[in-house]
Design an enzyme around this catalytic site. Sequence first.
Site, PDB file in Angstrom:
ATOM      1  N   PRO A  23      62.379   6.634  81.237  1.00  0.00           N
ATOM      2  CG  PRO A  23      64.137   5.180  80.760  1.00  0.00           C
ATOM      3  CD  PRO A  23      62.868   5.296  81.555  1.00  0.00           C
ATOM      4  CB  CYS A  25      66.079  10.066  73.935  1.00  0.00           C
ATOM      5  SG  CYS A  25      67.120   8.667  74.301  1.00  0.00           S
ATOM      6  CE1 TYR A 182      69.783   2.864  70.684  1.00  0.00           C
ATOM      7  CE2 TYR A 182      68.150   2.474  72.396  1.00  0.00           C
ATOM      8  CZ  TYR A 182      68.527   3.073  71.211  1.00  0.00           C
ATOM      9  OH  TYR A 182      67.639   3.890  70.539  1.00  0.00           O
ATOM     10  CG  LEU A 301      51.144   1.161  73.780  1.00  0.00           C
ATOM     11  CD1 LEU A 301      50.688   0.239  72.660  1.00  0.00           C
ATOM     12  CD2 LEU A 301      50.717   2.592  73.493  1.00  0.00           C
TER      13      LEU A 301
HETATM   14  C1  LIG Z   1      60.300  10.396  73.337  1.00  0.00           C
HETATM   15  C2  LIG Z   1      60.716   9.030  73.834  1.00  0.00           C
HETATM   16  C3  LIG Z   1      62.030   8.815  74.187  1.00  0.00           C
HETATM   17  C4  LIG Z   1      62.422   7.583  74.714  1.00  0.00           C
HETATM   18  N1  LIG Z   1      63.700   7.402  75.184  1.00  0.00           N
HETATM   19  C5  LIG Z   1      64.003   6.290  75.882  1.00  0.00           C
HETATM   20  C6  LIG Z   1      65.212   6.192  76.604  1.00  0.00           C
HETATM   21  O1  LIG Z   1      65.996   7.135  76.696  1.00  0.00           O
HETATM   22  N2  LIG Z   1      65.473   5.023  77.246  1.00  0.00           N
HETATM   23  C7  LIG Z   1      64.581   3.983  77.243  1.00  0.00           C
HETATM   24  O2  LIG Z   1      64.854   2.937  77.828  1.00  0.00           O
HETATM   25  N3  LIG Z   1      63.417   4.068  76.606  1.00  0.00           N
HETATM   26  C8  LIG Z   1      63.105   5.203  75.947  1.00  0.00           C
HETATM   27  N4  LIG Z   1      61.868   5.323  75.386  1.00  0.00           N
HETATM   28  C9  LIG Z   1      60.904   4.233  75.576  1.00  0.00           C
HETATM   29  C10 LIG Z   1      60.061   4.484  76.810  1.00  0.00           C
HETATM   30  O3  LIG Z   1      60.852   4.571  77.991  1.00  0.00           O
HETATM   31  C11 LIG Z   1      59.011   3.367  76.972  1.00  0.00           C
HETATM   32  O4  LIG Z   1      59.680   2.141  77.225  1.00  0.00           O
HETATM   33  C12 LIG Z   1      58.140   3.234  75.741  1.00  0.00           C
HETATM   34  O5  LIG Z   1      57.823   4.506  75.187  1.00  0.00           O
HETATM   35  C13 LIG Z   1      56.834   2.522  76.046  1.00  0.00           C
HETATM   36  O6  LIG Z   1      56.114   3.199  77.062  1.00  0.00           O
HETATM   37  P1  LIG Z   1      54.873   4.198  76.734  1.00  0.00           P
HETATM   38  O7  LIG Z   1      53.890   3.400  75.920  1.00  0.00           O
HETATM   39  O8  LIG Z   1      54.365   4.586  78.092  1.00  0.00           O
HETATM   40  O9  LIG Z   1      55.389   5.349  75.943  1.00  0.00           O
HETATM   41  C14 LIG Z   1      61.476   6.530  74.828  1.00  0.00           C
HETATM   42  C15 LIG Z   1      60.150   6.762  74.426  1.00  0.00           C
HETATM   43  C16 LIG Z   1      59.770   7.989  73.957  1.00  0.00           C
HETATM   44  C17 LIG Z   1      58.315   8.206  73.594  1.00  0.00           C
END
Ligand SMILES: Cc1cc2nc3c(=O)[nH]c(=O)nc-3n(C[C@H](O)[C@H](O)[C@H](O)COP(=O)(O)O)c2cc1C
Length: 370
Positions: A23, A25, A182, A301
């Site tokens: 997810p 935002c 949250y 990551l």
């Molecule tokens: C643009 C953006 C928006 C995010 N919004 C949410 C969200 O709505 N809910 C959530 O649980 N995590 C949110 N995250 C966190 C990601 O779901 C994820 O847990 C985190 O970015 C680590 O994964 P990644 O390294 O693949 O980006 C968001 C991350 C990004 C980059």
Amino acid sequence: MSALFSPIKLRSLALPNRIMVAPMCQYSAENGEVNDWHFTHINTLALSGAAMFCIEATHVEAIGRITPGCLGLWNDATEAALKPILASVRKHSRIAVAMQLAHAGRKGSSHTPWDGGQQIPLADGGWQTEGPSVVPHKDGELAPLALDALGLKRVRDAFVAAAKRAERLGLDALELHSAHGYLLHQFLSPISNKRTDQYGGSLQNRMRYPLEVFDAIRAAFPEQKPIGVKVSATDWVEGGWDLAQTIEFAKELKKRGVDWIDASSGGVSPLQKIPLAPGYQVPFAQGIKAATGVTTMAVGLITQANHAEDIVASGKADMVALARGMLYDPRWGWHAAAELGGQVEAPPQYWRSQPSNQKALFGATMFGTR
Ligand SMILES: Cc1cc2nc3c(=O)[nH]c(=O)nc-3n(C[C@H](O)[C@H](O)[C@H](O)COP(=O)(O)O)c2cc1C
């Protein structure tokens, strides 16, 4: 045979691979309603090759939004706005669509990240937030009001109402947001929860409200459809929430039929010190899975196909969720399948993109002309 591209079943939801779009935002909604930005964003990532797309944190009431641009599902208008997007996704993709139900608690009333992400003062259009206790997220911020019995019921009912709307929209799964500082995480963590009633103090008491919310949405959502929970497995602060408590929480959730735990971390305190590195949160998914046997998702990551493959093949987690990597490469799943010898579904409009040395990438395809 790729482990990442092997199927998995969550209740009656059969997924062809182990990849979820995490997810994210978009901070682009108006009055909680999705618009053309979300149409493009969601439809693009519905063609990512992931088995499941999780719609961004979707807030169950207006004061539970992180920012004024956050998505909601609290009235007929927010529900109706999602319909055309979901209809389009369903027309062009067989990806499963989950929705993350959320409430920001004391982290509500924030500017969007690209406007600095700080608290919006009341005088500038911000709103009074609510949380477990009258403790601000950061020193100097306007503190939340502590939720009383009526408030707790109102928020729980709002989660239930949103779960029912999600079902009406035909969503395949829910993820309850209990991470990143949250509201539900605020109840779990001793840093933000200073209550002296049955919702504060002991671990049992701090878990009570998030578990009540889980039970309530579980009862409101069809039995055959899965519900997962995203947790922060540690606050990264001495004396805060940690993996041992997360495992206890996961055990309680397991008794209640949780279908996955998505293991993230942090977010409750600006004092957190996070040792960022590829896959830095994988040990949390691994620890939860080893201690409880619950299906876990590793997130954080993970950007390389062989890294994701190794996480699943070695049994550290059952699935992976990718966020930033998917924004950067919205066909991440296709490229991972090509690298690992997996298969993805592609829409016929794009079949001709199949690389000549990857004849089976999209399964049985044909393209005739005259
Ligand atoms: C643009 C953006 C928006 C995010 N919004 C949410 C969200 O709505 N809910 C959530 O649980 N995590 C949110 N995250 C966190 C990601 O779901 C994820 O847990 C985190 O970015 C680590 O994964 P990644 O390294 O693949 O980006 C968001 C991350 C990004 C980059």
